[in-house]
Design a protein around this motif. Structure first.
Motif, short mmCIF file in Angstrom:
data_model
loop_
_atom_site.label_atom_id
_atom_site.label_comp_id
_atom_site.label_asym_id
_atom_site.label_seq_id
_atom_site.Cartn_x
_atom_site.Cartn_y
_atom_site.Cartn_z
N ILE A 260 -13.09 4.66 -22.34
CA ILE A 260 -11.91 4.07 -22.81
C ILE A 260 -10.60 3.29 -21.58
N ASP A 261 -10.47 4.15 -20.78
CA ASP A 261 -9.46 3.62 -19.44
C ASP A 261 -9.92 2.70 -18.91
N ARG A 262 -10.87 2.80 -18.65
CA ARG A 262 -10.78 1.47 -18.23
C ARG A 262 -10.97 -0.16 -19.04
N LEU A 263 -11.82 -0.37 -20.55
CA LEU A 263 -11.69 -1.22 -21.51
C LEU A 263 -10.31 -1.35 -21.72
N GLY A 264 -9.22 -0.07 -21.58
CA GLY A 264 -7.95 -0.08 -22.24
C GLY A 264 -7.86 0.04 -23.55
N LEU A 265 -7.26 0.47 -23.99
CA LEU A 265 -6.12 0.71 -25.81
C LEU A 265 -6.57 -0.56 -26.46
N PHE A 266 -6.42 -1.30 -26.17
CA PHE A 266 -6.26 -2.62 -27.23
C PHE A 266 -7.73 -3.41 -27.23
N LYS A 267 -8.41 -3.38 -26.12
CA LYS A 267 -10.11 -3.47 -26.48
C LYS A 267 -10.86 -2.94 -26.97
N THR A 360 -8.48 -3.54 -47.58
CA THR A 360 -7.21 -2.76 -46.80
C THR A 360 -7.50 -2.91 -45.51
N THR A 361 -8.28 -2.12 -44.74
CA THR A 361 -8.65 -1.92 -43.45
C THR A 361 -8.50 -3.15 -42.18
N PHE A 362 -8.78 -4.30 -43.19
CA PHE A 362 -8.53 -5.31 -42.12
C PHE A 362 -7.23 -5.59 -41.40
N GLY A 363 -6.37 -5.33 -43.49
CA GLY A 363 -4.65 -5.97 -42.86
C GLY A 363 -4.08 -5.24 -42.61
N LEU A 364 -4.57 -3.94 -42.41
CA LEU A 364 -3.77 -2.40 -41.86
C LEU A 364 -4.39 -2.83 -40.00
N SER A 365 -5.95 -3.37 -39.87
CA SER A 365 -5.76 -2.85 -38.51
C SER A 365 -5.01 -4.86 -37.72
N ILE A 366 -5.05 -5.25 -38.34
CA ILE A 366 -4.12 -6.41 -37.68
C ILE A 366 -2.83 -5.91 -37.10
N PHE A 371 0.61 -3.07 -32.49
CA PHE A 371 1.47 -2.67 -32.23
C PHE A 371 0.77 -1.99 -30.87
N ILE A 372 -1.05 -1.92 -31.25
CA ILE A 372 -0.85 -1.10 -29.76
C ILE A 372 -1.44 -2.08 -27.74
N LYS A 373 -1.11 -3.32 -28.77
CA LYS A 373 -1.05 -4.37 -27.57
C LYS A 373 -0.04 -4.21 -27.06
N GLY A 379 3.08 0.04 -20.69
CA GLY A 379 1.73 0.21 -19.71
C GLY A 379 1.57 1.87 -19.73
N VAL A 380 1.45 1.64 -21.42
CA VAL A 380 0.31 3.32 -22.00
C VAL A 380 -0.68 3.08 -21.61
N GLN A 381 -1.24 3.97 -20.69
CA GLN A 381 -2.76 4.25 -20.14
C GLN A 381 -3.59 5.13 -20.42
N PHE A 382 -4.89 5.82 -20.68
CA PHE A 382 -5.61 6.64 -20.96
C PHE A 382 -6.08 6.96 -20.39
N ILE A 383 -5.08 8.00 -19.37
CA ILE A 383 -5.09 8.40 -18.35
C ILE A 383 -4.24 9.91 -18.27
N ALA A 384 -4.46 10.76 -18.31
CA ALA A 384 -4.02 12.54 -18.59
C ALA A 384 -3.72 12.35 -17.80
N GLN A 385 -1.88 13.14 -17.91
CA GLN A 385 -1.34 13.87 -16.66
C GLN A 385 -0.72 14.79 -17.46
N PRO A 386 -1.78 15.78 -16.82
CA PRO A 386 -0.63 17.44 -17.24
C PRO A 386 0.86 17.51 -17.05
N ASN A 387 0.62 18.87 -18.46
CA ASN A 387 2.65 18.26 -18.83
C ASN A 387 2.81 19.57 -18.20
N THR A 388 4.30 19.05 -17.15
CA THR A 388 4.67 20.20 -16.63
C THR A 388 5.61 21.45 -17.45
#
Length: 390
Positions: A260-267, A360-366, A371-373, A379-388
């Protein structure tokens, strides 16, 4: 025990195994009650109510669980949730009157809220979040498949309640593993017991997909597939197709979790939506089996992507609140789907029903895709950073 602010994949996998055993009784009910409900004296609406009730309950318990966790800590709450699930399994084993089924389902709703919430908090401290989530989901799916077939075998030979007694015994064997679960620290949370926030676009997507995928499809598989024969054959056929969904999850959850982190959120999102819509189109044109398989693959991607996306697009001090909103949205969607799913499939033509779901799924998916794009560009990435912890 030492307090941890990082969690390794081994801990996540251990939690996944315990959680899967704790959920065996509940998972088997979705094959058991639609087939044996009438024999127990339940109407189709009563069956739908029992299967959906725990999800309605979770709408109210999700925030309660998050609030309690901010006071007691995650581990104590988690252990309590596992023990509560043991009590529920023992109640199912007695094949009680309807009112006690209701009580048990309410208690399971609370237990599941605790277990799911705790899992996500441990997951948020894992440096390889996508991989851990995918592998943990695979473990859960493997155990659920065993529960369907083991239950079908037991129920053909022994009294019906014996199935749930066996599952309760397996959970007892897991209790020593609870001592190895680490105590963790989470960033101080901004959450109030009576706080209400409107769902965002991701929460609405969770509602819709759980309404159709975890609600209508799961409880309506026996009617959708038009199985024939005696109750044991219908139960086996229903359990088989639910197990196929679990098997797909076992194979594809890690495949979606790792890259997931390699492809990115939108893809990742576009691929997932494409699979869901393709499967729905196949069902509309009466290609039920291939359509269900494609939907199941898309649903696995959806279950992997959406929780990670929700965690990664919120501030650390709002994590409890964000997770609560997503969980509540998904629970309400699945609850309404389970409540009305069997009746809808029996009364509405498949092509019309799934055309409405697809549109309904198609309409909401757009809307959600935009929003995701936007989030990805920020700069949102799927790279987990442990909470401090503070």
């Amino acid at each position: 025990m030492e307090v941890e602010n990082k969690v390794d994949i081994r801990t996540i996998l251990q939690l996944g195994f315990i959680n899967a055993i704790a959920g065996m009784s509940d998972g088997f009910l979705y094959a058991f009650l639609p087939v044996y409900g009438i024999e127990l004296g339940f109407t189709p609406m009563m069956v739908g109510a029992l299967l959906s009730m725990n999800r309605f309950v979770r709408f109210f318990t999700n925030r309660l669980v998050a609030f309690i966790a901010s006071i007691t800590g995650v581990k104590k709450l988690y252990v309590g949730g596992i023990l509560l699930s043991l009590l529920v399994s023992l109640c199912f084993a007695t094949m009680p009157p309807f009112v006690f089924w209701v009580i048990a389902r309410v208690l399971w709703g609370l237990s599941f809220s605790i277990i799911r919430f705790s899992k996500l908090q441990y997951l948020s401290l894992c440096s390889k979040m996508g991989t851990a989530f995918g592998l943990s989901s695979s473990i859960g799916g493997s155990v659920q498949i065993i529960s369907y077939f083991l239950g079908s075998i037991i129920i053909a030979t022994y009294p019906k309640g014996m199935v749930f007694m066996v599952y309760a015994f397996l959970l007892v064997l897991c209790i020593p593993l609870l001592y190895r679960v680490p105590t963790i620290k989470i960033v101080t949370q901004d959450i109030k017991l009576t706080q209400f926030q409107l769902p965002n676009k991701i929460d609405l997507w969770g509602f819709l997909t759980n309404f159709s995928l975890d609600g209508i499809l799961i409880v309506g598989i026996s009617a959708l597939m038009k199985f024939e024969g005696d109750q044991e054959n219908i139960l086996f056929g229903t359990a088989l197709f639910i197990s196929i969904r679990r098997a797909i999850g076992i194979v594809f959850a890690p495949l979606f979790g790792i890259p997931i982190d390699r492809l990115g959120l939108f893809k990742s999102y576009i691929i997932m939506v494409g699979m869901l819509l393709s499967g729905i189109v196949l069902v509309i044109f009466d290609h039920i089996i291939p359509g269900l398989i494609v939907i199941f693959i898309g649903a696995t991607a959806n279950q992997t992507l959406v929780p990670l996306l929700r965690i990664q697009t919120c501030q650390p001090h709002q994590q409890f609140s964000a997770v609560t909103r997503l969980n509540s949205s998904q629970d309400m969607g699945a609850a309404f789907g389970a409540l009305f799913g069997l009746s809808l499939i029996l009364s509405v033509h498949n092509a019309l029903l799934f055309s409405i779901i697809g549109a309904t799924t198609f309409g909401l998916s757009i809307i959600v895709g935009q929003f995701i794009k936007k989030q990805e560009k920020m700069g949102v990435q799927f790279i987990a950073q442990p909470n401090t912890p503070q």
